[in-house]
Design a protein around this motif. Structure first.
Motif, PDB file in Angstrom:
ATOM      1  N   GLY A  64     129.590  44.334  20.077  1.00  0.00           N
ATOM      2  CA  GLY A  64     130.285  45.595  20.300  1.00  0.00           C
ATOM      3  C   GLY A  64     131.640  45.332  20.929  1.00  0.00           C
ATOM      4  N   LYS A  65     132.609  46.193  20.641  1.00  0.00           N
ATOM      5  CA  LYS A  65     133.955  46.053  21.206  1.00  0.00           C
ATOM      6  C   LYS A  65     134.416  47.387  21.726  1.00  0.00           C
ATOM      7  CE  LYS A  65     136.227  42.192  19.245  1.00  0.00           C
ATOM      8  NZ  LYS A  65     137.531  41.747  18.911  1.00  0.00           N
ATOM      9  N   ALA A  66     135.326  47.328  22.645  1.00  0.00           N
ATOM     10  CA  ALA A  66     135.927  48.560  23.162  1.00  0.00           C
ATOM     11  C   ALA A  66     136.820  49.158  22.089  1.00  0.00           C
ATOM     12  CB  ALA A  66     136.743  48.252  24.409  1.00  0.00           C
ATOM     13  N   GLY A  67     136.842  50.465  22.020  1.00  0.00           N
ATOM     14  CA  GLY A  67     137.695  51.147  21.052  1.00  0.00           C
ATOM     15  C   GLY A  67     139.137  51.150  21.529  1.00  0.00           C
ATOM     16  N   ALA A  68     140.023  51.559  20.653  1.00  0.00           N
ATOM     17  CA  ALA A  68     141.442  51.615  20.999  1.00  0.00           C
ATOM     18  C   ALA A  68     141.654  52.596  22.144  1.00  0.00           C
ATOM     19  CB  ALA A  68     142.247  52.045  19.777  1.00  0.00           C
ATOM     20  N   GLY A  69     142.507  52.235  23.066  1.00  0.00           N
ATOM     21  CA  GLY A  69     142.830  53.116  24.178  1.00  0.00           C
ATOM     22  C   GLY A  69     141.944  52.938  25.401  1.00  0.00           C
ATOM     23  N   TYR A  70     140.893  52.152  25.328  1.00  0.00           N
ATOM     24  CA  TYR A  70     140.034  51.923  26.486  1.00  0.00           C
ATOM     25  C   TYR A  70     140.646  50.866  27.382  1.00  0.00           C
ATOM     26  CZ  TYR A  70     136.009  54.450  24.644  1.00  0.00           C
ATOM     27  OH  TYR A  70     135.162  55.410  24.196  1.00  0.00           O
ATOM     28  N   ARG A  71     140.655  51.119  28.671  1.00  0.00           N
ATOM     29  CA  ARG A  71     141.041  50.074  29.611  1.00  0.00           C
ATOM     30  C   ARG A  71     139.890  49.113  29.783  1.00  0.00           C
ATOM     31  NH1 ARG A  71     142.123  50.848  35.207  1.00  0.00           N
ATOM     32  NH2 ARG A  71     142.527  48.665  35.207  1.00  0.00           N
ATOM     33  N   ARG A  72     138.704  49.647  29.716  1.00  0.00           N
ATOM     34  CA  ARG A  72     137.503  48.839  29.864  1.00  0.00           C
ATOM     35  C   ARG A  72     136.634  49.038  28.629  1.00  0.00           C
ATOM     36  NH1 ARG A  72     136.592  47.494  35.362  1.00  0.00           N
ATOM     37  NH2 ARG A  72     137.992  48.585  36.725  1.00  0.00           N
ATOM     38  N   GLU A  73     135.691  48.134  28.474  1.00  0.00           N
ATOM     39  CA  GLU A  73     134.780  48.269  27.344  1.00  0.00           C
ATOM     40  C   GLU A  73     133.844  49.454  27.568  1.00  0.00           C
ATOM     41  OE1 GLU A  73     133.926  44.098  25.485  1.00  0.00           O
ATOM     42  OE2 GLU A  73     133.828  43.948  27.665  1.00  0.00           O
ATOM     43  N   LYS A  74     133.364  49.984  26.498  1.00  0.00           N
ATOM     44  CA  LYS A  74     132.493  51.155  26.510  1.00  0.00           C
ATOM     45  C   LYS A  74     131.183  50.857  27.245  1.00  0.00           C
ATOM     46  CE  LYS A  74     130.495  54.267  23.071  1.00  0.00           C
ATOM     47  NZ  LYS A  74     130.407  54.496  21.631  1.00  0.00           N
ATOM     48  N   VAL A  75     130.735  51.806  28.055  1.00  0.00           N
ATOM     49  CA  VAL A  75     129.462  51.692  28.772  1.00  0.00           C
ATOM     50  C   VAL A  75     128.436  52.536  28.022  1.00  0.00           C
ATOM     51  CG1 VAL A  75     128.240  52.162  30.921  1.00  0.00           C
ATOM     52  CG2 VAL A  75     130.609  51.366  30.990  1.00  0.00           C
ATOM     53  N   VAL A  76     127.325  51.903  27.657  1.00  0.00           N
ATOM     54  CA  VAL A  76     126.241  52.589  26.964  1.00  0.00           C
ATOM     55  C   VAL A  76     124.970  52.373  27.772  1.00  0.00           C
ATOM     56  CG1 VAL A  76     124.900  52.748  24.827  1.00  0.00           C
ATOM     57  CG2 VAL A  76     127.335  52.168  24.728  1.00  0.00           C
ATOM     58  N   MET A  77     124.234  53.470  28.014  1.00  0.00           N
ATOM     59  CA  MET A  77     122.988  53.362  28.776  1.00  0.00           C
ATOM     60  C   MET A  77     121.831  53.905  27.945  1.00  0.00           C
ATOM     61  SD  MET A  77     121.904  54.633  32.606  1.00  0.00           S
ATOM     62  CE  MET A  77     122.006  56.395  32.359  1.00  0.00           C
ATOM     63  N   TYR A  78     120.765  53.105  27.845  1.00  0.00           N
ATOM     64  CA  TYR A  78     119.515  53.525  27.221  1.00  0.00           C
ATOM     65  C   TYR A  78     118.581  53.865  28.368  1.00  0.00           C
ATOM     66  CZ  TYR A  78     121.517  51.801  22.950  1.00  0.00           C
ATOM     67  OH  TYR A  78     122.341  51.624  21.874  1.00  0.00           O
TER      68      TYR A  78
END
Length: 150
Positions: A64-78
């Motif tokens: 997985g990669k951070a999308g454009a415009g993110y300062r940080r990578e995306k956080v996903v919680m299950y």
């Protein structure tokens, strides 16, 4: 039984903290049937050495990669609705203004599918880019979140 668990827990904390300098842990039952743990075997009677295994998990990397415009990578919680650690994570994210995406592993089709694919055994599972955190602690999350700055 609760007292025995508490005593054993204290013993493990002492060993982990270096307070007890023991090469082995022994378990034995006294004449009244009470179970004891110690760093030395009893003077009289039989004891059994106990092997303590640390609870360490090395997760496989998650793509997985951070999308454009993110300062940080995306956080996903299950997570699940009834999980106490999931609630702590949500509160922490809110308090620190951390955007995240959440999937319930009991009610969401995607959550169930991804949880199974990742070999999930418990919740929460928190993904930050290619990093994975099983469970939640502020220190553990901060460590992997700080490393995700682009």
């Amino acid at each position: 039984m609760r007292l025995i668990q508490l005593a054993f827990g204290c013993l493990l904390v002492a060993i982990a903290g270096g307070i007890v300098n023991a090469d082995a842990i022994y378990k034995w039952r006294d004449e009244n049937g009470k179970i004891h743990f110690g760093d030395k075997p009893p003077v009289s009677g039989e004891s059994t050495p106990v092997t303590v295994k640390p609870n360490v998990y090395h997760a496989p990397p998650i793509e997985g990669k951070a999308g454009a415009g993110y300062r940080r990578e995306k956080v996903v919680m299950y997570s699940t609705k009834r999980c106490g650690y999931c609630k702590k994570a949500r509160a922490y994210f809110k308090r620190n203004a951390i955007p995240y995406v959440e999937y319930d592993v009991e009610t969401s089709r995607k959550g169930k599918r991804d949880f199974k694919r990742m070999g999930g055994k418990g919740v929460p599972i928190i993904l930050i880019g290619k990093r994975r955190l099983n469970g939640f602690s502020e220190a553990g999350f901060s460590e992997i979140y700080q490393g995700s700055i682009n």
